[in-house]
Write a protein that holds these residues in place. Structure first.
Motif, short mmCIF file in Angstrom:
data_model
loop_
_atom_site.label_atom_id
_atom_site.label_comp_id
_atom_site.label_asym_id
_atom_site.label_seq_id
_atom_site.Cartn_x
_atom_site.Cartn_y
_atom_site.Cartn_z
N SER A 190 -6.59 11.97 0.02
CA SER A 190 -7.85 11.60 0.68
C SER A 190 -7.57 10.77 1.93
O SER A 190 -8.17 10.97 2.99
CB SER A 190 -8.74 10.83 -0.30
OG SER A 190 -9.82 10.24 0.36
N CYS B 159 -6.26 12.84 4.74
CA CYS B 159 -7.36 13.60 5.35
C CYS B 159 -8.17 12.70 6.29
O CYS B 159 -8.55 13.11 7.39
CB CYS B 159 -8.29 14.18 4.28
SG CYS B 159 -7.53 15.50 3.31
N ARG C 114 -6.76 12.26 9.53
CA ARG C 114 -6.88 13.49 10.35
C ARG C 114 -8.33 13.83 10.69
O ARG C 114 -8.61 14.92 11.18
CB ARG C 114 -6.21 14.65 9.62
CG ARG C 114 -4.71 14.52 9.56
CD ARG C 114 -4.09 15.45 8.52
NE ARG C 114 -2.63 15.40 8.58
CZ ARG C 114 -1.89 14.40 8.09
NH1 ARG C 114 -2.46 13.39 7.48
NH2 ARG C 114 -0.58 14.41 8.21
N ILE D 95 -7.88 20.69 7.36
CA ILE D 95 -7.43 19.28 7.26
C ILE D 95 -7.03 18.97 5.81
O ILE D 95 -6.02 18.30 5.56
CB ILE D 95 -8.51 18.30 7.77
CG1 ILE D 95 -8.77 18.52 9.26
CG2 ILE D 95 -8.09 16.86 7.48
CD1 ILE D 95 -9.88 17.65 9.85
N VAL D 96 -7.81 19.50 4.85
CA VAL D 96 -7.44 19.30 3.44
C VAL D 96 -6.03 19.84 3.22
O VAL D 96 -5.17 19.18 2.61
CB VAL D 96 -8.45 20.01 2.50
CG1 VAL D 96 -7.96 19.98 1.06
CG2 VAL D 96 -9.84 19.35 2.60
N GLY E 293 -3.51 17.63 5.01
CA GLY E 293 -3.43 16.32 4.33
C GLY E 293 -2.58 16.42 3.08
O GLY E 293 -1.70 15.58 2.83
#
Ligand code: PLP
Length: 419
Positions: A369, A372, A375, A408-409, A412
């Motif tokens: 998390s 992410c 980012r 992004i997930v 990350g």
């Protein structure tokens, strides 16, 4: 960025701001913008309060119009134009087309208020104190609602014993465990030591519990169980209602009719207005006048936004759109998750998905998390030991933004170099 004011004066109880430590200033649809002008994609949606997007113009304009014409804002539970219009729209366009006949009770404007009403009502009607609730369930932070919840840290803060609830393992919690049979045995075995409940309360998808999609077959069996034993079935739609799972109510896929439905969050227009409702079968409407009360049960702006939100949802086919975007998320996760790690799995329905880190050490999902957030994505955790990364964007998110957020997930999680 100066966080001194918050850190000096705001209570230690603050929580989301610790995970997303920046100062937000403006927001539009699926974006939040901080004081530095940095844009973040929102996969949290105000914990389910922003289904129709931040500052949705169609809804916001109606609120502005209402303010400009000096529409009444605070109305206790007096009759008002805004309330009348909201009730008519909800009954005619949402409930009746689904064959649902409910009276509407306006509790205070938060989810936990609605849950408290449902508990009081069930106990009054059935003249029993016990309630059955599922392990992993989340229903709110006031004492009655909290007694239904199972998260240890939240319960420990109650300061008094939390009682009159029997917690039932959620479907899927133990392999090959028949939870309906278990409840049945609690009632029929005269050595179970468990009192018959007034009600069983269920989330059709446990949100805070880690995106646990309760199977439709189980929901049907639960309805049948309640009928056979004269127990009320309460569906908590506070987080999963208002089309989050692809149908307006998350229980619809099971074809069941609950006795009581509790709603809040996005029912206030899906733009973040505080509002809650308790829907009850007409024969359950047994409170005498004023027996349940509250000063902010008549927040008219939420009623104006609430009706505009329902209109927006219908006019924009939000249910089908949610299913379409949900399929995009599922396809992405199916392709991506195995490339990140063989120890991760995922689950979900509609636009609520969870990536499960339970095979990794405690805190791994939290690191994901955080990666992410760095980012430009706001994404929350849920479930046992916060091991599930929870994907919950506004239902109105643009396809492109949804894909950017999912990328992004991926980045990350990839940055953690999981084995
Ligand atoms: N029920 C469910 C399913 C929820 O997700 C929540 C909040 O997250 C609540 C009840 C409590 O709502 P509120 O925080 O508005 O009291």
């Amino acid at each position: 960025m100066n966080l001194d004011t918050y850190e000096m004066y705001e209570s230690n109880v603050r929580s989301y701001c610790r995970k997303f430590p920046t100062v937000f200033n403006t927001a539009k649809n699926a974006f939040l913008i901080d004081e530095q002008g940095k844009k973040y994609i929102d996969f949290l949606s105000g914990a389910g309060s922003l289904n129709y997007g931040h500052n949705n113009d169609a809804i916001k304009d109606r609120v502005i119009e209402y303010l400009q014409r000096d529409g009444i804002i605070h109305g206790l539970d007096m009759f008002s134009t805004a309330k009348g219009e909201f009730i008519e729209y909800l009954e005619e366009k949402i409930l009746k087309p689904r064959g649902l006949e409910y009276k509407i009770l306006f509790p205070g404007p938060t989810g936990t208020n609605s849950v408290e009403v449902a508990l009081k009502l069930a106990r009054k009607i059935k003249k029993r104190t016990n309630i059955f609730a599922l392990m992993g369930g989340f229903h709110g932070m006031t004492l009655g609602s909290l007694s239904l919840c199972t998260e240890r840290a939240a319960r420990d803060a109650a300061g008094v014993p939390l009682g009159n609830v029997t917690h039932i393992p959620a479907p899927g919690m133990f392999e090959n465990f028949d939870t309906i049979h278990y409840m049945e045995t609690l009632l029929t075995n005269d050595h179970s030591g468990v009192d018959k409940p007034a009600a069983l309360i269920v989330e059709a998808v446990q949100g805070e519990g880690g995106v646990n999609v309760i199977p439709s077959e189980w929901l049907k069996a639960a309805r049948d169980f309640c009928d056979r034993h004269d127990i009320l079935l309460i569906l908590d739609e506070i987080q999963m209602g208002c089309a989050r799972t692809g149908r307006f109510f998350s229980f619809e896929r099971a074809g069941i009719v609950p006795d009581i439905v509790v709603l809040a969050k996005s029912i206030g227009g899906g733009i973040g207005m505080p509002f809650a409702l308790t829907l009850l079968k007409p024969e359950l409407d047994v409170f005498s006048p004023g027996e349940h009360n509250g000063t902010f049960r008549g927040f008219q702006l939420a009623m104006v936004a609430g009706k505009a939100g329902l209109e927006f949802a219908l006019e924009n086919n939000i249910e089908d759109e949610t299913e379409r975007k949900g399929a995009m998320v599922e396809a992405f996760l199916k392709e991506t998750v195995p490339t990140l790690s063989r120890k991760l799995d995922y689950r979900g329905i509609g636009l609520i998905w969870g990536i499960n880190f339970d095979k990794y050490p405690s805190g791994t999902a939290k690191l994901a998390s955080r990666a992410c957030f760095e980012r430009g994505l706001i994404i929350e955790l849920a479930g046992t030991d916060d091991c599930v990364l929870k994907i919950m964007p506004p239902l109105t998110i643009e396809d492109e933004t949804l894909m950017q957020g999912l990328e992004i997930v991926k980045e990350g999680i990839a940055s953690l170099n999981l084995d």
